[in-house]
Design a protein around this motif. Structure first.
Motif, PDB file in Angstrom:
ATOM      1  N   SER A 147      40.051  39.343  37.612  1.00  0.00           N
ATOM      2  CA  SER A 147      40.306  38.874  38.975  1.00  0.00           C
ATOM      3  C   SER A 147      40.888  37.466  38.990  1.00  0.00           C
ATOM      4  N   LYS A 148      40.632  36.693  37.914  1.00  0.00           N
ATOM      5  CA  LYS A 148      41.114  35.318  37.841  1.00  0.00           C
ATOM      6  C   LYS A 148      42.454  35.201  37.111  1.00  0.00           C
ATOM      7  N   SER A 149      42.748  36.158  36.218  1.00  0.00           N
ATOM      8  CA  SER A 149      43.881  35.965  35.309  1.00  0.00           C
ATOM      9  C   SER A 149      44.993  37.004  35.397  1.00  0.00           C
ATOM     10  N   LEU A 150      44.681  38.199  35.875  1.00  0.00           N
ATOM     11  CA  LEU A 150      45.645  39.298  35.792  1.00  0.00           C
ATOM     12  C   LEU A 150      46.924  39.023  36.585  1.00  0.00           C
ATOM     13  N   VAL A 151      46.781  38.557  37.803  1.00  0.00           N
ATOM     14  CA  VAL A 151      47.950  38.302  38.650  1.00  0.00           C
ATOM     15  C   VAL A 151      48.828  37.223  38.037  1.00  0.00           C
ATOM     16  N   ASP A 152      48.216  36.173  37.521  1.00  0.00           N
ATOM     17  CA  ASP A 152      48.975  35.080  36.916  1.00  0.00           C
ATOM     18  C   ASP A 152      49.763  35.570  35.707  1.00  0.00           C
ATOM     19  N   LEU A 237      47.622  53.708  44.294  1.00  0.00           N
ATOM     20  CA  LEU A 237      47.091  53.489  42.946  1.00  0.00           C
ATOM     21  C   LEU A 237      46.998  51.998  42.634  1.00  0.00           C
ATOM     22  N   MET A 238      48.012  51.241  43.060  1.00  0.00           N
ATOM     23  CA  MET A 238      47.970  49.790  42.839  1.00  0.00           C
ATOM     24  C   MET A 238      46.827  49.166  43.630  1.00  0.00           C
ATOM     25  N   GLU A 239      46.656  49.589  44.881  1.00  0.00           N
ATOM     26  CA  GLU A 239      45.572  49.064  45.711  1.00  0.00           C
ATOM     27  C   GLU A 239      44.210  49.393  45.102  1.00  0.00           C
ATOM     28  N   ASN A 240      44.079  50.617  44.584  1.00  0.00           N
ATOM     29  CA  ASN A 240      42.824  51.021  43.935  1.00  0.00           C
ATOM     30  C   ASN A 240      42.533  50.138  42.721  1.00  0.00           C
ATOM     31  N   MET A 241      43.590  49.858  41.942  1.00  0.00           N
ATOM     32  CA  MET A 241      43.427  49.009  40.758  1.00  0.00           C
ATOM     33  C   MET A 241      42.915  47.627  41.160  1.00  0.00           C
ATOM     34  N   PHE A 242      43.585  47.017  42.151  1.00  0.00           N
ATOM     35  CA  PHE A 242      43.169  45.682  42.584  1.00  0.00           C
ATOM     36  C   PHE A 242      41.751  45.699  43.152  1.00  0.00           C
ATOM     37  N   ASN A 243      41.437  46.728  43.930  1.00  0.00           N
ATOM     38  CA  ASN A 243      40.096  46.812  44.525  1.00  0.00           C
ATOM     39  C   ASN A 243      39.019  46.950  43.448  1.00  0.00           C
ATOM     40  N   LEU A 245      39.124  45.861  40.456  1.00  0.00           N
ATOM     41  CA  LEU A 245      39.032  44.624  39.678  1.00  0.00           C
ATOM     42  C   LEU A 245      38.657  43.420  40.520  1.00  0.00           C
ATOM     43  N   GLY A 246      38.433  43.628  41.818  1.00  0.00           N
ATOM     44  CA  GLY A 246      38.035  42.538  42.690  1.00  0.00           C
ATOM     45  C   GLY A 246      39.141  41.545  42.983  1.00  0.00           C
ATOM     46  N   ILE A 247      40.380  42.030  43.024  1.00  0.00           N
ATOM     47  CA  ILE A 247      41.541  41.178  43.278  1.00  0.00           C
ATOM     48  C   ILE A 247      42.023  41.409  44.711  1.00  0.00           C
ATOM     49  N   PRO A 248      42.077  40.379  45.542  1.00  0.00           N
ATOM     50  CA  PRO A 248      42.564  40.557  46.923  1.00  0.00           C
ATOM     51  C   PRO A 248      44.005  41.088  46.940  1.00  0.00           C
ATOM     52  N   LEU A 249      44.306  41.938  47.913  1.00  0.00           N
ATOM     53  CA  LEU A 249      45.644  42.522  47.988  1.00  0.00           C
ATOM     54  C   LEU A 249      46.708  41.489  48.353  1.00  0.00           C
ATOM     55  N   LYS A 250      46.315  40.416  48.949  1.00  0.00           N
ATOM     56  CA  LYS A 250      47.286  39.384  49.298  1.00  0.00           C
ATOM     57  C   LYS A 250      47.594  38.551  48.048  1.00  0.00           C
TER      58      LYS A 250
END
Length: 328
Positions: A147-152, A237-243, A245-250
């Motif tokens: 949740s802290k590193s994946l998006v970056d 599927l992308m939304e499910n992945m983020f959800n 992993l506790g990653i906000p969709l924004k």
């Protein structure tokens, strides 16, 4: 499906009418200075109508399979079934593996690890120019910290493609992960499923792959009646992945994917009419598409020109019309 303990890496290459590039691709693999007993090359011909199959049959130490034309995803699924290695690398038939990318020491590292996914850099080639897509530092991502590193990490590298990643075969098999047959976006769906089921992702600063952007297939230039339906399922599927992993969709990855599917839908209209569509027809088709309008409302920032264009039907019409004119 069983693992051959002697095989550490299975390289799966789907092939369809690739006679102009497949020898170059295979040569880039066979010239790797490594113990060849530790790797296997699986070439799956997907009903080629040129002499691709004859070319790969002449190559030594390659497992060659043929199937009736079912699409690149089905060819890769076939390759997964046949693969015996601990890790799988999906390589496109018109690309190359960079010299020195596969070494005995690297294979030993793979042999001793249970990392679900390795992410590395790519040398891109477009219009005679080379550029690198590379991670800025080595790091091991642990699921609890995704949740802290994946998006970056994936905002600097590329999330959706297969070629900049190597996958633990056990993760794919145990979770029944396969390609779904979408004309556009099935690679992304595969990655979303793998990441959703991963505990460890190793990020490497190494560059291992050469991707020819000029060689992109013509799928994006053909009309696809199921484009928005497939895009919607991909976004779920992308939304499910983020959800999970506790990653906000924004976040920048989600917004980029939304913008890409909007442009894909808009370009799809031009493909439907071979570019001969009026603005009025174009606008009405988009406004009457509930899925398109729903995702259009989710673009909330103007961090790029592409975001700005995606929010304006008039601007997107002009941009795509000009783009089509200069890409004929």
């Amino acid at each position: 499906m069983t693992v051959d303990l002697k095989k550490i890496l299975s390289i799966v290459i789907p092939i369809y009418n690739s006679s102009k590039s497949i020898e170059r691709c295979l040569l880039s693999i066979k010239q790797q200075n490594v113990n060849k007993n530790k790797i296997e090359i699986i070439a799956v011909d997907d009903g080629s109508t040129d002499d691709s199959l004859e070319i790969i049959k002449k190559c030594k130490n390659i497992k060659v399979y043929h199937q009736e034309n079912k699409g690149v995803g089905a060819a890769r699924n076939f390759g997964i079934e046949k693969a015996k290695g601990k890790y799988i690398w999906f390589v496109d038939s018109d690309d190359e593996i960079l010299p020195g990318s596969i070494t005995d020491s690297w294979l030993k590292k793979l042999e001793l690890s249970n990392i679900d996914m390795f992410l590395f850099g790519t040398e891109g080639r477009r219009n005679g120019k080379n550029f690198n897509i590379v991670n800025d530092r080595e790091q091991l991502l642990v699921r609890g910290d995704f949740s802290k590193s994946l998006v970056d990490v994936f905002s600097k590298n590329i999330l959706n493609p297969l070629w900049n990643k190597i996958y633990l075969r056990k993760t794919i098999v145990d979770n029944s992960i396969r390609f779904n047959g979408f004309k556009v976006g099935e690679d992304a769906c595969f990655n979303y499923k793998v990441i959703s089921n991963s505990e460890l992702i190793q990020v490497s600063t190494d560059i291992k792959y050469i991707y020819y952007f000029d060689s992109v297939t013509s799928v994006k230039h053909n009309y696809d009646s199921g484009h928005m339906k497939d895009a919607s399922e991909r976004m779920i599927l992308m939304e499910n992945m983020f959800n999970q992993l506790g990653i906000p969709l924004k976040n920048i990855l989600y917004e980029k994917e939304v913008v890409d599917i909007l442009f894909g839908a808009e370009r799809n209209i031009f493909n439907r009419y071979n570019g001969n569509v009026s603005f009025r027809e174009y606008r009405e088709l988009l406004k009457n598409n509930d899925i398109f309008m729903r995702y259009r409302s989710r673009v909330t920032s103007f961090r790029s020109k592409k975001n700005l264009v995606s929010k304006s039907i008039w601007l997107s019409f002009i941009v795509i019309k000009i783009s089509n004119k200069y890409n004929k």
